[in-house]
Design an enzyme around this catalytic site. Structure first.
Site, PDB file in Angstrom:
ATOM      1  N   ASP A  94       3.198  77.340  77.336  1.00 25.62           N
ATOM      2  CA  ASP A  94       1.973  76.706  76.829  1.00 25.62           C
ATOM      3  C   ASP A  94       1.420  75.600  77.723  1.00 25.62           C
ATOM      4  O   ASP A  94       0.231  75.330  77.738  1.00 25.62           O
ATOM      5  CB  ASP A  94       2.225  76.133  75.423  1.00 25.62           C
ATOM      6  CG  ASP A  94       3.429  75.211  75.370  1.00 25.62           C
ATOM      7  OD1 ASP A  94       4.049  74.980  76.423  1.00 25.62           O
ATOM      8  OD2 ASP A  94       3.782  74.732  74.277  1.00 25.62           O
ATOM      9  N   HIS A  95       2.275  74.971  78.523  1.00 28.97           N
ATOM     10  CA  HIS A  95       1.826  73.777  79.248  1.00 28.97           C
ATOM     11  C   HIS A  95       1.146  74.076  80.584  1.00 28.97           C
ATOM     12  O   HIS A  95       0.472  73.219  81.130  1.00 28.97           O
ATOM     13  CB  HIS A  95       3.013  72.846  79.517  1.00 28.97           C
ATOM     14  CG  HIS A  95       3.353  71.968  78.353  1.00 28.97           C
ATOM     15  ND1 HIS A  95       3.789  72.467  77.148  1.00 28.97           N
ATOM     16  CD2 HIS A  95       3.323  70.623  78.209  1.00 28.97           C
ATOM     17  CE1 HIS A  95       4.016  71.467  76.328  1.00 28.97           C
ATOM     18  NE2 HIS A  95       3.736  70.328  76.940  1.00 28.97           N
ATOM     19  N   ASP A 159      10.526  68.657  73.752  1.00 27.22           N
ATOM     20  CA  ASP A 159       9.159  68.150  73.760  1.00 27.22           C
ATOM     21  C   ASP A 159       9.082  67.090  72.675  1.00 27.22           C
ATOM     22  O   ASP A 159       9.638  67.256  71.594  1.00 27.22           O
ATOM     23  CB  ASP A 159       8.171  69.277  73.467  1.00 27.22           C
ATOM     24  CG  ASP A 159       6.748  68.817  73.734  1.00 27.22           C
ATOM     25  OD1 ASP A 159       6.221  69.135  74.808  1.00 27.22           O
ATOM     26  OD2 ASP A 159       6.182  68.118  72.871  1.00 27.22           O
TER      27      ASP A 159
HETATM   28  C1  MIC Z   1       3.344  65.670  76.321  1.00 26.77           C
HETATM   29  O1  MIC Z   1       2.657  65.818  75.323  1.00 26.77           O
HETATM   30  O2  MIC Z   1       3.356  64.621  76.995  1.00 26.77           O
HETATM   31  C2  MIC Z   1       4.225  66.809  76.752  1.00 26.77           C
HETATM   32  C3  MIC Z   1       3.702  67.322  78.025  1.00 26.77           C
HETATM   33  O3  MIC Z   1       4.181  67.833  75.807  1.00 26.77           O
HETATM   34  C4  MIC Z   1       5.639  66.268  76.903  1.00 26.77           C
HETATM   35  C5  MIC Z   1       6.605  67.188  77.469  1.00 26.77           C
HETATM   36  C6  MIC Z   1       6.510  67.338  78.943  1.00 26.77           C
HETATM   37  O4  MIC Z   1       6.272  66.375  79.653  1.00 26.77           O
HETATM   38  O5  MIC Z   1       6.705  68.457  79.404  1.00 26.77           O
HETATM   39  C7  MIC Z   1       6.242  65.720  75.615  1.00 26.77           C
HETATM   40  O6  MIC Z   1       5.511  65.290  74.754  1.00 26.77           O
HETATM   41  O7  MIC Z   1       7.471  65.652  75.502  1.00 26.77           O
HETATM   42 FE1  SF4 Z   2       0.994  70.327  74.434  1.00 25.98          FE
HETATM   43 FE2  SF4 Z   2       2.235  67.957  74.314  1.00 25.98          FE
HETATM   44 FE3  SF4 Z   2      -0.441  68.160  74.090  1.00 25.98          FE
HETATM   45 FE4  SF4 Z   2       1.078  69.032  72.175  1.00 25.98          FE
HETATM   46  S1  SF4 Z   2       0.920  66.910  72.854  1.00 25.98           S
HETATM   47  S2  SF4 Z   2      -0.691  70.084  73.012  1.00 25.98           S
HETATM   48  S3  SF4 Z   2       2.841  69.855  73.271  1.00 25.98           S
HETATM   49  S4  SF4 Z   2       0.807  68.644  75.867  1.00 25.98           S
END
Ligand code: MIC
Ligand code: SF4
Length: 746
Positions: A94-95, A159
């Site tokens: 997803d990222h 996450d």
């Molecule tokens: C975010 O919302 O900052 C992320 C990207 O989902 C991170 C995880 C990551 O850095 O891969 C999170 O919230 O843990």
């Molecule tokens: Fe994705 Fe993190 Fe954003 Fe949620 S908060 S949509 S898991 S990057």
């Protein structure tokens, strides 16, 4: 446990038995979150249980990883040498999908650009018996809610927004990859027994107020560090007026106040959601055990917050921090007083926080209202559906078309602009501007890498309303708009179904189950890849005190994981430790000059980038430390923020305080996260001082000495540093990392 797998069962009986054992020992009423945790104890008889003090050894039901953190987690799991995971695990892509022109094309582009990483994840998951959700399936937290969360369950996820599943009465906790590896390898998982903050909800929500406003308000009350070390447990009569997905939104954003997780007790709204997502059997089973799935009468909270939903106003939080909460009625004034840019450039709805069927329906109702008056969005407007199931269902039921007609661009079912995967074109870098999203966090530069972007977070309803007006100076409750003929009208309060009356449409099949015969699956990592790199393993502690260490950087103010290991374009290197280390601390502010990514090299006296300076020290064989401010490492779970300093030769991070996940991540990688016993000592250190760190003093519950040699040659002085290491965590430091300890004991 889930329709996606066979052979995994929910064991309420065992959980109840464990609880009986704990109850007979504690002899007091329990909160709901305590029940979930204690029913998953590895040793309910022997475990020491004291909230805020003991380290609990737990047996989670599941692990979930997203692609940006799974790469490192799986690379670590591979070095453990096992042939399959011991706890049900899933990986979610997803990222890594960048928002550029719209869902279909962006997904195709991502599949192309990230092919190597997706192939690696698809083959490694197949090999180690892990469920794999392909790119386009949706955001991890939405998929977990739709398929895997269950009342009373304990899930860990790599996450920080894993707590989203608290909306389905699951204790879901964000961890670093190394923690996930423990559980994947069948080891118990360790968590400091959290305190419990109770939030009692009374009254009933109506009009423009949404579940999001509850957490926006709580964030304002408790601040970004107010939830540290605690679980936030919602209860009270107001709970029943919230939808299951709305409760998910509230739990999701508990991450923004540093909470270990957030949770709601099991209720009928959750039953309805389980039924709608084809899990009525789980709902029925939960009803049988309903007494275990809520707090005991008389349960004690360490802190209690009360919110009357009848009186709760919609809120808008930001800019730059999610805890700057302003009630809607005061927002216009705040915009003026703070000179925030008034024009609203972009409105963004969706993300893991707010992309439920209910959110989309209510948003579409506002868009429809505007369209009926002959007007469309004045601002740019994007929608990220949380999952393929949501996308397909709102396509079938018409909300998607309404949002498009209103001027919205439907992006891929993925994180997109929420994590800086946004090829934003409407402004130049450095140009001050405002955007508003229904996401959860809004740290500087997070969405578009522009430090001058003022990002606000609110409910999707308010985001859409603001885009109708095209300005932040708009309050839909009190203000009118002009229709296409210049006639004034007021927007109707949003409305929409919580659940689709015709059931969910699953959409495209985006799941890959592990094959029955996994023996022939080959996991390939090319030695010349710039995106994936096999981990080399860190060396052991040399057994000595460390002397004469330079301070790589003394960070000033907010140092989130976005500052320590930026996301956006850097997400590309999440599987390659050496390459991603080139972003280490480049966003942190150097106290000495107030600048980012400009520090003085102790040896050459020249200013250079932080990673380059660290590499120079490493080449000289010199270890270094970082000095940090409050709540260092707040934000995400990414363990890269801990792996990078370890890889580039750091020894300790010394701060006024840490965010929970980051502190554990540092320990796991063999670093020393230490805090000033006296927070004011932060001010006694100058970036050009040298320090000795008496690591041989490291013992459970005892402080450690930092000897400071002032840069002007003045007399050395000692500072006391605290830490939270327990016995087994000290072994990680001695062995060089938790992974080394695991290997030594195997
Ligand atoms: C975010 O919302 O900052 C992320 C990207 O989902 C991170 C995880 C990551 O850095 O891969 C999170 O919230 O843990
Ligand atoms: Fe994705 Fe993190 Fe954003 Fe949620 S908060 S949509 S898991 S990057």
């Amino acid at each position: 446990m889930t329709n996606q797998e066979t052979g995994h069962y929910i064991n309420y009986k065992k959980m109840s038995e464990n609880l009986d054992i704990v109850r007979s020992r504690l002899q007091r009423p329990l909160t709901y979150s305590e029940k979930v945790l204690y029913s998953h104890l590895d040793d309910p008889h022997g475990q020491d249980i004291q909230r805020g003090v003991s380290y609990l050894k737990l047996r989670p039901d599941r692990v979930a990883c997203q692609d940006a953190t799974a790469q490192m987690a799986i690379l670590q799991f591979m070095s453990a040498g096992m042939d399959r995971v011991q706890t049900p695990t899933t990986v979610h892509c997803d990222h890594l999908i960048e928002a550029q022109v719209g869902g279909e094309k962006d997904l195709a582009r991502a599949n192309d650009i990230n092919k190597e990483v997706y192939d690696f994840l698809a083959s490694a998951t197949a090999k180690y018996n892990i469920g794999f959700w392909k790119p386009g399936s949706g955001i991890i937290h939405q998929i977990v809610l739709e398929n895997y969360a269950f009342p009373g369950g304990l899930i860990i996820g790599t996450d920080s927004h894993t707590p989203n599943a608290g909306g389905l009465a699951t204790a879901a906790i964000g961890v670093g990859g190394a923690d996930a590896v423990d559980v994947m390898a069948g080891l118990p998982w360790e968590l400091k027994a959290p305190n419990v903050i109770g939030v009692r909800l009374t009254g009933k929500m109506s009009g423009w107020t949404t579940p999001k406003d509850i957490i926006l308000k709580v964030a304002g009350l408790l601040t970004v560090k107010g939830g540290t070390g605690a679980i936030i447990e919602y209860h009270g009569p107001g709970v029943d007026s919230l939808s299951c997905t709305g409760m998910g939104t509230i739990c999701n954003m508990g991450a923004e106040i540093g909470a270990t997780t957030s949770i709601f007790p099991f209720n009928d709204r959750m039953y309805d959601y389980l039924k709608a997502t084809k899990r009525q059997h789980i709902g029925d089973f939960s009803r049988d055990y309903a007494a275990q799935l809520r707090e005991d009468e008389g349960a004690q909270y360490d802190q209690l917050v009360e919110i009357n939903l009848d009186e709760l106003e919609p809120h808008i939080n930001g800019p730059f921090t999610p805890d700057l909460a302003t009630p809607l009625s005061q927002f216009k004034q705040a915009v003026k007083d703070n000179k925030w840019p008034e024009e609203l450039k972009v409105g963004l709805i969706g993300s893991c926080t707010n992309s439920s069927y209910e959110d989309m329906s209510r948003s579409a109702s506002i868009a429809r209202d505007a369209l009926d008056h002959g007007i469309k969005s004045k601002s740019l407007f994007t929608i990220t559906p949380g999952s393929e199931q949501i996308r397909a269902t709102i396509e079938r039921d018409g909300q998607l078309q309404t949002l498009e007609e209103y001027g919205g661009v439907i992006l891929a079912n993925a994180c997109g602009p929420c994590i800086g995967q946004w090829d934003r074109k409407d402004i130049k870098k450095g140009e001050a501007n405002s955007i508003i999203s229904s996401y959860n966090r809004n740290f500087t530069g997070r969405n578009d890498a522009n430090p001058a972007t003022h990002a606000f977070v609110a409910s999707p309803d308010l985001v859409v309303a603001m885009t109708v007006a095209g300005t932040l100076n708009f309050n839909p409750i009190t203000d009118t708009l002009k229709d296409k003929d210049g006639k004034e009208f007021k927007l109707k309060p949003p409305s929409g179904d919580g659940l689709p009356t015709r059931g969910y449409d699953a959409g495209r099949d985006t799941y890959q189950a592990p094959p029955a015969d996994r023996s022939t699956v080959n996991v390939a990592v090319s030695p010349t890849s710039d995106r994936l790199q096999i981990l080399a393993g860190f060396s052991k502690w040399d057994g000595k005190d460390a002397t004469d260490l330079p301070i790589l950087i003394k960070c000033q103010g907010k140092t989130t994981t976005d500052h320590i290991s930026m996301a956006g374009p850097w997400l590309k290197y999440r599987g390659h430790l050496d390459n991603i280390s080139n972003n280490m601390l480049i966003g942190a502010t150097n106290e000495e000059n107030g600048e980012a990514n400009k520090v003085k090299n102790y040896f050459t006296k020249e200013y250079d980038a932080v990673p380059a300076t660290a590499r120079d020290y490493k080449a000289r064989g010199v270890k270094w430390v970082v000095i940090g401010d409050w709540n260092y490492g707040e934000g995400s779970s990414r363990e890269h923020a801990a792996l990078e300093p370890r890889h580039l030769g750091g020894l300790a991070i010394i701060t006024r305080s840490f965010a929970r996940i980051h502190e554990t991540n540092l320990k796991k990688q063999g670093m020393l996260p230490l805090t000033f016993s006296e927070p004011a000592d932060y001010d006694r250190i100058h970036p050009e001082d040298k320090v000795d760190l008496l690591c041989t003093e490291l013992e459970v519950g005892k402080p450690l000495t930092l000897r400071v040699h002032p840069k002007d040659g003045g007399a050395a002085f000692d500072i006391s540093l605290s830490h939270t290491f327990n016995e087994s965590q000290i072994e990680w430091f001695h062995d060089g990392s938790a992974l080394n300890t695991m290997a030594r004991k195997a």
